[in-house]
Write an enzyme that holds these catalytic residues in place. Structure first.
Site: not given
Ligand SMILES: NC(=O)c1ccc[n+]([C@@H]2O[C@H](COP(=O)([O-])OP(=O)(O)OC[C@H]3O[C@@H](n4cnc5c(N)ncnc54)[C@H](O)[C@@H]3O)[C@@H](O)[C@H]2O)c1
Ligand SMILES: O=c1ccn([C@@H]2O[C@H](COP(=O)(O)OP(=O)(O)O[C@H]3O[C@H](CO)[C@H](O)[C@H](O)[C@H]3O)[C@@H](O)[C@H]2O)c(=O)[nH]1
Length: 340
Positions: A127, A151
């Site tokens: 991330t 995180y």
């Molecule tokens: N969504 C974002 O913006 C974002 C940004 C950066 C990194 N990531 C990373 O991408 C990955 C996927 O994120 P996502 O947005 O798809 O989230 P998500 O919660 O939709 O997906 C995570 C999945 O992993 C499963 N899971 C969690 N812990 C587990 C475990 N111990 N064993 C088996 N299954 C497990 C959950 O049931 C879920 O299906 C995460 O590792 C997250 O840190 C996401």
């Molecule tokens: O209801 C909301 C939600 C978010 N934000 C703002 O929007 C931006 C994005 O926030 P998100 O919650 O959408 O995402 P984050 O940047 O906090 O984090 C996400 O992106 C990160 C990487 O930049 C991490 O990997 C993390 O897993 C993923 O949740 C931030 O400035 C946050 O303060 C708001 O103002 N209101």
């Protein structure tokens, strides 16, 4: 120079967290590219229906080493794509041990099971949160990694474990540092279905459809152009494509050791994202200014020169309005299907 892909037709790819948002899109991209796919997911935040029926599904925890051992025996796993984990920045501030367990410790157990099972390729979901605050301009992979929340630290620890384990045990890896992932499969085969989502674009399209009364803007006093937080939003299907390219790279390059940002290199403020949601939905979403959320950096925008060069990655959906459009279409489709 292009290297021909010599894929072992009998081998499969294990996707941890394949029932989740990004993992389910990666499963689609892998299947589209002709890979055999096995998924393990404990369904803590994912959905069984989100896993394409052509993938083999195991319901279980990545920390269950016996189950992983069984999967590695039952399938010829060439590589693991490790998405499973916990990812809410603010939750990690209040409950850090959940993150050090489910992100760091669980990944340690996965690496150990991979060594035991003779699986030597891993693509890891890291991330932008590993970089922390105080980043100016585009963030390079060589920029300092100083997470400001548990995180980010839990993911940085996992990165270190992967690099050290790779050196010691001859593994190959590709660490992908995602910036902010959003949008949905353009054909609406999957999308973000998370219950009680906290991600900005998901929250905002829910508000546009009347499922939330307003969107809270967390902080208007950041040192940014309009005072609200700036992020680099990447379409989930472009990110899924990056995983297929990373996998092919690992399967064709012995000794691969890559750490790559995944983003577009363009930052949007919270206000600009909400303007896009207003524009695309045709609805003025109510905004409420609130204090900063703990653990939030002011700005995170990727340099993506390295991933373009190393993998030949070319984004197809590099447009904020298109991302919002797909996110909105998925919400409407979910409403129609009454899923999620
Ligand atoms: N969504 C974002 O913006 C974002 C940004 C950066 C990194 N990531 C990373 O991408 C990955 C996927 O994120 P996502 O947005 O798809 O989230 P998500 O919660 O939709 O997906 C995570 C999945 O992993 C499963 N899971 C969690 N812990 C587990 C475990 N111990 N064993 C088996 N299954 C497990 C959950 O049931 C879920 O299906 C995460 O590792 C997250 O840190 C996401
Ligand atoms: O209801 C909301 C939600 C978010 N934000 C703002 O929007 C931006 C994005 O926030 P998100 O919650 O959408 O995402 P984050 O940047 O906090 O984090 C996400 O992106 C990160 C990487 O930049 C991490 O990997 C993390 O897993 C993923 O949740 C931030 O400035 C946050 O303060 C708001 O103002 N209101």
């Amino acid at each position: 120079m292009l290297v021909p892909i010599q894929r072992d037709r009998r081998s499969a790819v294990l996707v941890t967290g394949g029932a989740g948002y990004i993992g389910s899109h990666a499963v689609l991209a892998l299947l589209d590219a002709g890979h055999d796919v096995v998924v393990i997911d404990n369904l803590s935040s994912g959905f069984r229906w989100a896993v394409h029926p052509d993938a083999t599904f195991y319901q279980g925890d990545v920390a269950d080493s016996a189950l992983l051992g069984r999967i590695f025996k039952e399938h010829r796993i060439a590589a693991v794509l490790h998405f499973a984990g916990s990812l809410i920045v603010s939750e990690s501030v209040g409950n850090p041990l959940k993150y050090y367990h489910n992100n760091s410790e669980t990944s340690r157990l996965l690496l150990s099971a991979m060594i035991d099972g003779g699986v030597r390729n891993i693509v890891f979901s890291s991330t932008a949160a590993v970089y922390g605050d105080g980043q100016h301009g585009l963030v390079e992979e060589t920029s300092p990694t100083q997470p400001i929340n548990p995180y980010g630290m839990s993911k940085l620890l996992t990165e270190a474990m992967i690099r050290d384990t790779a050196r010691a045990h001859g593994m190959d890896y590709c660490i992908l540092r995602y910036f902010n992932v959003a949008g949905a499969d353009p054909d609406l085969r999957s999308g973000q279905s998370t219950i009680g989502a906290t991600h900005l674009i998901k929250v905002a399209v829910e508000a546009a459809l009347g499922r939330r009364s307003h969107v809270a803007v967390f902080g208007s006093d950041f040192p940014t152009r309009d005072g609200t937080g700036i992020r680099d939003y990447i379409h989930v299907s472009d990110l899924a494509d990056a995983h297929v390219l990373a996998l092919d790279h690992l399967l064709n390059h012995d000794g691969a050791a890559l750490t790559l940002n995944c983003g577009y290199g363009t930052g949007y403020s919270v206000s600009e994202v909400l303007d896009s949601v207003d524009r695309v939905s045709g609805i003025r979403v109510p905004r409420r200014m609130e204090p900063r959320r703990s653990g939030d950096p002011a700005s995170l925008v990727a340099s993506n020169a390295r991933i373009r060069e190393a993998l030949g990655w070319l984004p197809r959906h590099d447009c904020l309005d298109a991302i919002v459009q797909h996110a909105l279409a998925w919400e409407q489709a979910m409403e129609a299907r009454k899923v999620g």
